[in-house]
Design a protein around this motif. Structure first.
Motif, PDB file in Angstrom:
ATOM      1  N   ALA A 172       0.744  -1.311   0.046  1.00 54.42           N
ATOM      2  CA  ALA A 172       0.072   0.089   0.031  1.00 54.42           C
ATOM      3  C   ALA A 172       0.805   1.272  -0.101  1.00 54.42           C
ATOM      4  O   ALA A 172       0.502   2.006  -0.616  1.00 54.42           O
ATOM      5  N   GLU A 193       2.247   1.863  -3.413  1.00 52.13           N
ATOM      6  CA  GLU A 193       1.500   2.433  -4.436  1.00 52.13           C
ATOM      7  C   GLU A 193       1.313   3.957  -4.116  1.00 52.13           C
ATOM      8  O   GLU A 193       0.967   4.576  -5.125  1.00 52.13           O
ATOM      9  N   HIS A 231      -5.919   2.393  -0.163  1.00 51.67           N
ATOM     10  CA  HIS A 231      -5.611   0.919  -0.641  1.00 51.67           C
ATOM     11  C   HIS A 231      -6.523   0.016   0.336  1.00 51.67           C
ATOM     12  O   HIS A 231      -6.943   0.286   1.294  1.00 51.67           O
ATOM     13  N   ARG A 278      -7.526   9.023  -6.975  1.00 54.38           N
ATOM     14  CA  ARG A 278      -7.707   7.554  -6.524  1.00 54.38           C
ATOM     15  C   ARG A 278      -8.940   7.651  -5.835  1.00 54.38           C
ATOM     16  O   ARG A 278      -8.943   7.648  -4.456  1.00 54.38           O
TER      17      ARG A 278
END
Length: 471
Positions: free
Chosen positions: A267, A270, A421, A454
């Motif tokens: 996570a 990312e 995430h 996101r």
């Protein structure tokens, strides 16, 4: 009520806009919230005290959140509602008056429908008390909603209310936000008007704010509860993503010198890649040289001093001493340890805080933002941080998981957990960002940018109102 069921998907700003446009009334918002609480709170046990009759009698002012249902964490007084601080010692206590913070909530137009569950005295990272029982995480009922703002996070993640009050003395906004897939900002020290009626070293670490599904709900509430004499640059209502490139320092090692679990590391990786893709300058740095064990010892020493102070005050007020069975074993053990070491030990804890804050701020001074995981572990099972476990075991488990967040309380920094995430098993993992004291607006601007890049609004927990009732 079918149309009202879809309100669970809307954040607080959107709900208030419906009222402002005359498309719905505040009463209809409240009844829809009541339906959601009735349907799901027996399963989640996030709201131990509800007073809908009192809420129905409220005529909210025309504030920015006018008519929006809201919860206040049960460590904080709200006039006329239970104020148990999660403890059997205060099980029947009702707050006779509010605080400057509760006044601001009312002036914003929020309608407080009840109190959210908390660990006893806000001390533990799991909301499972001997007073109210276990609060379940809507993403997995066998998993803790963490703490101490676990009830608030579970209620928002389930769609019972769009946002809820939370407080953070070592991670108690950010950690529940992380494990429940929410946005959680801890403001700078002194940013918000007071929400408590007393002071202590432990209370000085605590910041008031909320957990929410949207960044804008958090940003708006902060603008409405901001103190005007905080000695910090004013925030106001931050409405847009940040427009400049940031210098972001990153690390993964906790203050205890440990690395995160593999799922958390993925996570984190990312999140680093996302920030790079957004144009920010991201570089790994060596974490500040903090003495994690000494810092943890100081933290729980001042927590024990707070418990001992409460025990002494209540004993004096009622004319008989507080007995061991009236507090949870962990709380009692913290008070005993403080009494064993004596009040002079507080000076050492304060010195440890001062040294740690100085080292942390010096180490990150070159950066706009610091990026780490929020937690070193994936969300833990219920019972892992039960208050009936031995004190030393609870301290060890807490130090292993919560190794990133307390330093920001100690240094007075704003910090946030952002839901970026989810694990392969569907559990949320938050990513942590912190700035220098006073940098709240910068963090909110970054949060808007991350939210747009996101999005998480479409993600609903399996045991949420939109998922269970197809709202």
């Amino acid at each position: 009520m079918a149309r009202l069921g879809s309100l669970a998907r809307l954040d607080g700003v959107a709900q208030a806009e419906l009222v402002a446009r005359g498309e719905l009334s505040a009463a209809e918002l409240l009844e829809a919230c009541a339906e959601r609480i009735e349907a799901l709170n027996p399963l989640l046990n996030a709201i131990p005290a509800v007073d809908l009759e009192r809420a129905r009698a409220v005529r909210p002012p025309a504030g920015p959140f006018s008519g929006v249902p809201f919860l206040v964490k049960d460590v904080t007084p709200y006039p006329g509602l239970r104020w148990s601080v999660g403890s059997r010692l205060f099980a029947t206590h009702v707050a006779p008056q509010g605080t400057p913070y509760s006044t601001r909530l009312d002036e914003a137009g929020l309608v407080t429908v009840g109190k959210s569950a908390t660990s006893e005295l806000g001390l533990l990272g799991s909301t499972e008390t001997l007073l109210d029982g276990v609060t379940h995480n809507p993403w997995d009922l066998s998993v803790s909603a963490s703490g101490s703002s676990g009830g608030a996070a579970a209620a928002v993640a389930a769609g019972l209310v769009p946002l809820a009050h939370a407080s953070d003395g070592g991670g108690s906004v950010r950690v529940p936000a992380s494990v429940c897939g929410l946005f959680g900002l801890k403001p700078s020290r002194g940013r918000c008007v007071p929400a408590s009626l007393g002071t202590s070293d432990f209370g000085a670490l605590t910041s008031e704010h909320c957990v929410s599904r949207s960044v804008r709900d958090s940003a708006l509430l902060l603008s409405l509860t901001e103190a005007q004499d905080a000695g910090l640059p004013p925030v106001g209502y931050v409405r847009e993503p940040i427009a400049r490139r940031l210098r972001i320092g990153t690390w993964t090692r906790t203050t205890m010198g440990e690395e995160p679990e593999p799922a958390v590391r993925r996570a984190y990786d990312e999140a680093v890649a996302l920030c790079v893709s957004l144009g920010h300058d991201v570089e790994p740095v060596v974490p500040p040289a903090l003495d994690g064990p000494a810092l943890g010892d100081a933290f729980f020493l001042v927590a024990g001093a707070m418990v001992a102070g409460v025990v002494g005050m209540i004993g004096q007020l009622r004319g008989r001493p507080v007995e061991r069975h009236e507090l949870e074993p962990f709380s009692w053990a913290l008070a005993e340890e403080f009494q064993r070491r004596g009040p002079d030990a507080i000076a050492g804890a304060r010195a440890q805080f001062a040294t740690s804050a100085e080292r942390y701020l010096a180490a990150v001074a070159r950066y706009d933002v610091v990026l780490t995981p929020t937690l070193a572990t994936v969300p833990w099972r219920l019972g892992h941080l039960s208050p009936v476990l031995p004190r030393e075991e609870l301290l060890r488990r807490t130090a292993h998981a919560v190794g990133y967040t307390p330093i920001h309380n100690i240094a007075g920094c704003p910090a946030m957990s952002v839901p970026l995430h989810w694990t392969d098993e569907g559990l949320p993992i938050g990513i942590h960002f912190a700035a220098a004291p006073g940098g709240d607006a910068l963090l909110l601007g970054l949060a808007y940018q991350l939210e747009a890049a996101r999005p998480w609004h479409h993600r609903w927990a399996p045991y949420s109102y939109p998922r269970l009732f197809d709202a």
